[in-house]
Design a protein around this motif. Structure first.
Motif, PDB file in Angstrom:
ATOM      1  N   GLU A  67       0.850  -1.108   0.035  1.00  0.00           N
ATOM      2  CA  GLU A  67      -0.154  -0.007   0.054  1.00  0.00           C
ATOM      3  C   GLU A  67       0.735   1.206   0.028  1.00  0.00           C
ATOM      4  OE1 GLU A  67      -2.353   2.511   3.174  1.00  0.00           O
ATOM      5  OE2 GLU A  67      -2.768   0.427   3.300  1.00  0.00           O
ATOM      6  N   HIS A  68       1.961   1.000   0.814  1.00  0.00           N
ATOM      7  CA  HIS A  68       3.023   2.305   0.760  1.00  0.00           C
ATOM      8  C   HIS A  68       4.116   2.172  -0.508  1.00  0.00           C
ATOM      9  CE1 HIS A  68       1.981   3.685   4.834  1.00  0.00           C
ATOM     10  NE2 HIS A  68       1.438   2.427   4.962  1.00  0.00           N
ATOM     11  N   LEU A  69       4.769   1.296  -0.748  1.00  0.00           N
ATOM     12  CA  LEU A  69       5.529   0.902  -1.516  1.00  0.00           C
ATOM     13  C   LEU A  69       5.076   1.293  -3.039  1.00  0.00           C
ATOM     14  CD1 LEU A  69       8.626   0.011  -1.593  1.00  0.00           C
ATOM     15  CD2 LEU A  69       7.703  -2.324  -2.240  1.00  0.00           C
ATOM     16  N   LEU A  70       3.816   1.227  -3.257  1.00  0.00           N
ATOM     17  CA  LEU A  70       3.792   1.446  -4.841  1.00  0.00           C
ATOM     18  C   LEU A  70       3.220   2.985  -5.014  1.00  0.00           C
ATOM     19  CD1 LEU A  70       1.616  -1.621  -5.954  1.00  0.00           C
ATOM     20  CD2 LEU A  70       4.048  -0.911  -6.215  1.00  0.00           C
ATOM     21  N   PHE A  71       3.634   3.691  -3.923  1.00  0.00           N
ATOM     22  CA  PHE A  71       3.500   5.308  -4.017  1.00  0.00           C
ATOM     23  C   PHE A  71       4.984   5.675  -4.356  1.00  0.00           C
ATOM     24  CE2 PHE A  71      -0.513   5.046  -2.215  1.00  0.00           C
ATOM     25  CZ  PHE A  71      -1.388   5.866  -2.988  1.00  0.00           C
ATOM     26  N   GLU A  72       5.919   4.972  -4.299  1.00  0.00           N
ATOM     27  CA  GLU A  72       7.483   5.353  -4.380  1.00  0.00           C
ATOM     28  C   GLU A  72       7.717   5.769  -5.752  1.00  0.00           C
ATOM     29  OE1 GLU A  72      10.706   5.050  -2.712  1.00  0.00           O
ATOM     30  OE2 GLU A  72       9.499   5.534  -1.230  1.00  0.00           O
ATOM     31  N   GLY A  73       7.121   5.428  -6.706  1.00  0.00           N
ATOM     32  CA  GLY A  73       7.657   5.874  -8.093  1.00  0.00           C
ATOM     33  C   GLY A  73       7.598   4.801  -9.193  1.00  0.00           C
ATOM     34  N   PRO A 127       6.286  -0.156 -11.725  1.00  0.00           N
ATOM     35  CA  PRO A 127       6.691   0.153 -10.590  1.00  0.00           C
ATOM     36  C   PRO A 127       8.309   0.029 -10.325  1.00  0.00           C
ATOM     37  CG  PRO A 127       5.784  -1.851 -10.311  1.00  0.00           C
ATOM     38  CD  PRO A 127       5.490  -1.446 -11.368  1.00  0.00           C
ATOM     39  N   VAL A 128       8.919   0.867  -9.603  1.00  0.00           N
ATOM     40  CA  VAL A 128      10.148   0.577  -9.031  1.00  0.00           C
ATOM     41  C   VAL A 128      10.056  -0.157  -7.768  1.00  0.00           C
ATOM     42  CG1 VAL A 128      12.393   1.887  -8.460  1.00  0.00           C
ATOM     43  CG2 VAL A 128      10.802   2.455 -10.622  1.00  0.00           C
ATOM     44  N   ILE A 129      10.612  -1.177  -7.663  1.00  0.00           N
ATOM     45  CA  ILE A 129      10.572  -1.893  -6.502  1.00  0.00           C
ATOM     46  C   ILE A 129      12.245  -2.113  -6.030  1.00  0.00           C
ATOM     47  CG2 ILE A 129       9.866  -4.010  -5.074  1.00  0.00           C
ATOM     48  CD1 ILE A 129       7.579  -4.009  -7.097  1.00  0.00           C
ATOM     49  N   ASN A 130      12.816  -1.277  -5.326  1.00  0.00           N
ATOM     50  CA  ASN A 130      14.308  -1.416  -5.183  1.00  0.00           C
ATOM     51  C   ASN A 130      14.553  -1.331  -3.687  1.00  0.00           C
ATOM     52  OD1 ASN A 130      14.200   1.268  -4.645  1.00  0.00           O
ATOM     53  ND2 ASN A 130      15.154   1.833  -6.562  1.00  0.00           N
ATOM     54  N   GLU A 131      15.912  -1.648  -3.399  1.00  0.00           N
ATOM     55  CA  GLU A 131      16.176  -1.525  -1.848  1.00  0.00           C
ATOM     56  C   GLU A 131      16.007  -0.120  -1.038  1.00  0.00           C
ATOM     57  OE1 GLU A 131      17.078  -3.863  -0.066  1.00  0.00           O
ATOM     58  OE2 GLU A 131      18.207  -5.417  -1.224  1.00  0.00           O
ATOM     59  N   VAL A 132      16.327   0.960  -2.098  1.00  0.00           N
ATOM     60  CA  VAL A 132      15.825   2.297  -1.400  1.00  0.00           C
ATOM     61  C   VAL A 132      14.477   2.392  -0.938  1.00  0.00           C
ATOM     62  CG1 VAL A 132      16.031   4.872  -1.842  1.00  0.00           C
ATOM     63  CG2 VAL A 132      17.768   3.435  -2.753  1.00  0.00           C
ATOM     64  N   GLY A 133      13.414   2.048  -1.891  1.00  0.00           N
ATOM     65  CA  GLY A 133      12.161   2.187  -1.517  1.00  0.00           C
ATOM     66  C   GLY A 133      11.745   1.247  -0.650  1.00  0.00           C
TER      67      GLY A 133
END
Length: 436
Positions: A67-73, A127-133
């Motif tokens: 829910e949070h992660l997919l607002f990362e970019g 979606p960008v799903i990486n260590e930073v996010g």
């Protein structure tokens, strides 16, 4: 995810039929379009049929984390830019997670419909799903848990109830999940969770508001057709053995000074007709100052600071919960006895015609209120499609409630709300700091 309130413009409606157009794309995305030109507002929503019940026991909290992660970019929306894009175009966005689903939305001025569709397609496709996010949102979720649960009075009561009410089903843990599980998860596990569940054939796109249906169809095709279909999702089908003997237990909370007593009954899921009856029962017992429990225990006997009953309706099962906080040193056992007396009356006698009509009026008011905003309409259309396999459930729901009889209210109370079918939880102050 909390990023602000809803768009303030609302639409006054009566309890009338909601017209809609629905269809599937070749990749399995279900699309629902509702036109309402009474205000220049549009809600763009995506309902993913994934919640905490889809998680592994050692990796709880994943659905809420997304829910949070997919607002990362995304590949085309830079990190930290999502909310800026929405707000700079006059809109607001948010997302919620339950045990059964994750729901994302934007509410825009209607001339930004295309933008909303593009953004939701970006969330699904790039979606960008990486260590930073992951690290960033891990800290966000931890802070949310501290603020909303760990440091809130009575913040753990649902967790304590559900882990006793359910022993096999994933409903036994809450959507916030375990921070230890999130800490232990590797990046590849988050990426795999996304790839499995956030796919068009596990999603419902619902758009409601001031739209042109044909133009909306063209934009939906433009932005969502290329999203690849994933393997079919099989939802959990885990049965709980009936509760046949009262379970009595105690939980402690360092954030409270006033104890509470709670009784919880495992009941059928929201697709059951009985779930609607139990909703009426909770309104009868505790909705407002004239309700039976409030009038008896808060106004007349003055032995309760708070008392209530609510139907926690979920897809597979539900929980019917009653609770009370004592006043004037009343004992928790006496509070439970007072609540039980009102339940027994429901099981024995028909409620009055006057009380029955009051319930029907409340239900109609609730229905109208739930559909005064385009966001509510879009969400209810999605709920109908996913949970009831009937997008038109939004048009049937009020009449379904009005078909419920006083006899059904009595019989459903008698069927489910018995002392040998429940968990009784004494929720007490913990004088040892740090224990929850």
């Amino acid at each position: 995810m909390v990023t602000g309130g809803f768009l303030l413009m609302t639409v006054a409606v009566k309890a009338q039929k909601v017209d809609f157009t629905e269809y599937d794309l070749a990749n399995g995305l279900h699309v629902i379009l509702h036109q309402d030109k009474t205000a220049p507002v549009v809600a763009v929503t995506v309902f993913y049929h994934v919640g905490s019940k889809n998680e592994e026991t050692s990796r709880t909290g994943f659905a809420h984390f997304f829910e949070h992660l997919l607002f990362e970019g995304t590949d085309n929306i830079k990190r930290g830019e999502w909310s800026k894009i929405v707000s700079s175009n006059g809109g607001q966005e948010n997302a919620t997670t339950s045990q059964d689903r994750t729901f994302y939305y934007e509410v825009f001025p209607s001339n930004q419909l295309e933008l909303g569709l593009w953004m939701e397609s970006e969330r699904m496709l790039h979606p960008v799903i990486n260590e930073v996010g992951v690290k960033t949102q891990n800290e966000v979720v931890k802070e949310e848990k501290r603020q909303r649960i760990d440091n809130q009075p009575y913040g753990h009561f649902l967790e304590e109830i559900f882990k006793r009410l359910f022993t096999a089903h994933p409903y036994r843990w809450q959507p916030i999940g375990s921070m230890e599980d999130l800490d232990a998860a590797k990046l590849e596990e988050f990426q795999a969770f996304f790839k499995k569940y956030y796919i068009p054939n596990n999603a419902t796109l619902s758009v409601a508001g001031d739209i042109d249906i044909e133009q909306a169809k063209k934009w939906v095709a433009k932005y969502f057709t290329d999203v690849p279909k994933g393997p079919a999702i099989v939802q959990p089908n885990i049965q709980e053995a009936p509760i046949t003997k009262e379970i009595v237990d105690t939980a402690y909370d360092a954030n409270i000074q006033i104890p509470a007593v709670m009784a919880a009954y495992r009941i059928p899921g929201l697709k059951s007709d009985d779930s609607k009856v139990l909703e009426l029962i909770s309104n009868y017992l505790s909705n407002g100052g004239s309700s039976k429990l409030y009038k008896k225990m808060v106004d007349d006997k003055k032995n309760a600071l708070q008392v209530g009953a609510f139907n926690y309706a979920l897809e597979d099962y539900g929980a019917y919960i009653t609770y009370a906080l004592p006043n004037n040193n009343a004992s928790l056992q006496d509070l439970l006895k007072d609540i039980d007396e009102e339940v027994v009356k429901l099981q024995t006698d028909l409620i009055s015609e006057e009380d029955y009509q009051k319930l029907m009026n409340q239900e109609e008011n609730d229905f109208v209120s739930a559909n005064t905003r385009m966001l509510g309409v879009a969400e209810n259309l999605s709920d109908g499609h996913v949970y009831f396999n009937n997008t038109g459930h939004i048009n049937d729901e009020l009449s379904d409630y009005k078909k419920i009889t006083r006899e059904q209210i009595r019989d459903v109370a008698k069927k489910y709300l018995n002392s040998n079918q429940r968990v009784v939880l004494y929720y007490l102050p913990d004088t040892k700091s740090g224990n929850n």
